[in-house]
Design a protein around this motif. Sequence first.
Motif, PDB file in Angstrom:
ATOM      1  N   GLU A  42      53.875  39.325 122.592  1.00  0.00           N
ATOM      2  CA  GLU A  42      55.241  38.892 122.279  1.00  0.00           C
ATOM      3  C   GLU A  42      55.888  39.775 121.224  1.00  0.00           C
ATOM      4  N   GLY A  43      57.182  39.532 121.006  1.00  0.00           N
ATOM      5  CA  GLY A  43      57.881  40.220 119.934  1.00  0.00           C
ATOM      6  C   GLY A  43      57.576  39.572 118.599  1.00  0.00           C
ATOM      7  N   LEU A  44      58.320  39.991 117.573  1.00  0.00           N
ATOM      8  CA  LEU A  44      58.101  39.459 116.227  1.00  0.00           C
ATOM      9  C   LEU A  44      59.014  38.270 115.976  1.00  0.00           C
ATOM     10  N   GLN A  45      58.471  37.301 115.249  1.00  0.00           N
ATOM     11  CA  GLN A  45      59.263  36.150 114.836  1.00  0.00           C
ATOM     12  C   GLN A  45      59.294  36.105 113.315  1.00  0.00           C
ATOM     13  N   LEU A  46      60.472  35.848 112.771  1.00  0.00           N
ATOM     14  CA  LEU A  46      60.562  35.716 111.323  1.00  0.00           C
ATOM     15  C   LEU A  46      59.801  34.472 110.879  1.00  0.00           C
ATOM     16  N   LEU A  47      58.905  34.642 109.912  1.00  0.00           N
ATOM     17  CA  LEU A  47      58.145  33.519 109.390  1.00  0.00           C
ATOM     18  C   LEU A  47      58.798  32.972 108.114  1.00  0.00           C
ATOM     19  N   LEU A  48      59.100  33.872 107.174  1.00  0.00           N
ATOM     20  CA  LEU A  48      59.775  33.462 105.949  1.00  0.00           C
ATOM     21  C   LEU A  48      60.361  34.680 105.261  1.00  0.00           C
ATOM     22  N   LYS A  49      61.231  34.415 104.290  1.00  0.00           N
ATOM     23  CA  LYS A  49      61.863  35.519 103.584  1.00  0.00           C
ATOM     24  C   LYS A  49      62.148  35.131 102.135  1.00  0.00           C
ATOM     25  N   ALA A  50      62.385  36.152 101.298  1.00  0.00           N
ATOM     26  CA  ALA A  50      62.815  35.945  99.911  1.00  0.00           C
ATOM     27  C   ALA A  50      63.730  37.101  99.546  1.00  0.00           C
ATOM     28  N   THR A  51      64.823  36.796  98.919  1.00  0.00           N
ATOM     29  CA  THR A  51      65.835  37.821  98.680  1.00  0.00           C
ATOM     30  C   THR A  51      65.944  38.258  97.233  1.00  0.00           C
ATOM     31  N   LYS A  52      65.296  37.545  96.303  1.00  0.00           N
ATOM     32  CA  LYS A  52      65.339  37.990  94.910  1.00  0.00           C
ATOM     33  C   LYS A  52      64.071  37.568  94.194  1.00  0.00           C
ATOM     34  N   ALA A  53      63.856  38.172  93.038  1.00  0.00           N
ATOM     35  CA  ALA A  53      62.644  37.935  92.272  1.00  0.00           C
ATOM     36  C   ALA A  53      62.451  36.451  91.985  1.00  0.00           C
ATOM     37  N   ASP A  54      61.182  36.014  92.120  1.00  0.00           N
ATOM     38  CA  ASP A  54      60.739  34.648  91.866  1.00  0.00           C
ATOM     39  C   ASP A  54      61.121  33.668  92.973  1.00  0.00           C
ATOM     40  N   ASP A  55      61.849  34.125  93.979  1.00  0.00           N
ATOM     41  CA  ASP A  55      62.116  33.279  95.139  1.00  0.00           C
ATOM     42  C   ASP A  55      60.811  32.976  95.848  1.00  0.00           C
TER      43      ASP A  55
END
Lengths: 112, 112
Positions: A42-55
């Motif tokens: 399969e392709g890739l699925q986004l699991l989680l993200k963080a956009t700034k420090a300590d997120d």
Amino acid sequence: GNSVTQMEGPVTLSEEAFLTINCTYTATGYPSLFWYVQYPGEGLQLLLKATKADDKGSNKGFEATYRKETTSFHLEKGSVQVSDSAVYFCALKTDSWGKLQFGSGTQVVVTP
Amino acid sequence: DGGITQSPKYLFRKEGQNVTLSCEQNLNHDAMYWYRQDPGQGLRLIYYSQIVNDFQKGDIAEGYSVSREKKESFPLTVTSAQKNPTAFYLCASSQESNQPQHFGDGTRLSIL
């Protein structure tokens, strides 16, 4: 330039074990950080993200905290299931148009 | 449902032949990307496009070509100049800012 380093796999665990996949990065500026998961064929699925420090990003029992001081974004799950067997990719993005820099991926195998 | 459709799922190329991989999205995303995935090497960026009628080379563009005549479509041609085309090809799209990329299910290209 930007780069992402992941621990090599495969990582083999028993069901209900604790999972950690290490990810460190090198980047200019303040990147956004992501974990993607790829199931076989399969392709890739986004699991989680963080956009700034300590997120802290979290999803489906997985967590990762953006640590600027150690330039890390380690993925953790407290109790894995067989269905978590997959390849996990750490990635970063430094420009607004979404060019991603990927790590080499870590295969996780969970046995019953 | 909104998403990215890649076709075909499997593709075979003869020596000296050009082949085209299709990627269509109905997410109304401005940016689209093509990645190549080889075992143990993660994903490498081939080409990307931020808007219609504009695209840029990624890290491994040699032997590939793209077009972006419509917002929804970003086909990739693997030319005969690409001497090692066997790989798994993934298409992705995103909006700008900190929105993550969405991936298709990939096309696996092999040499006959």
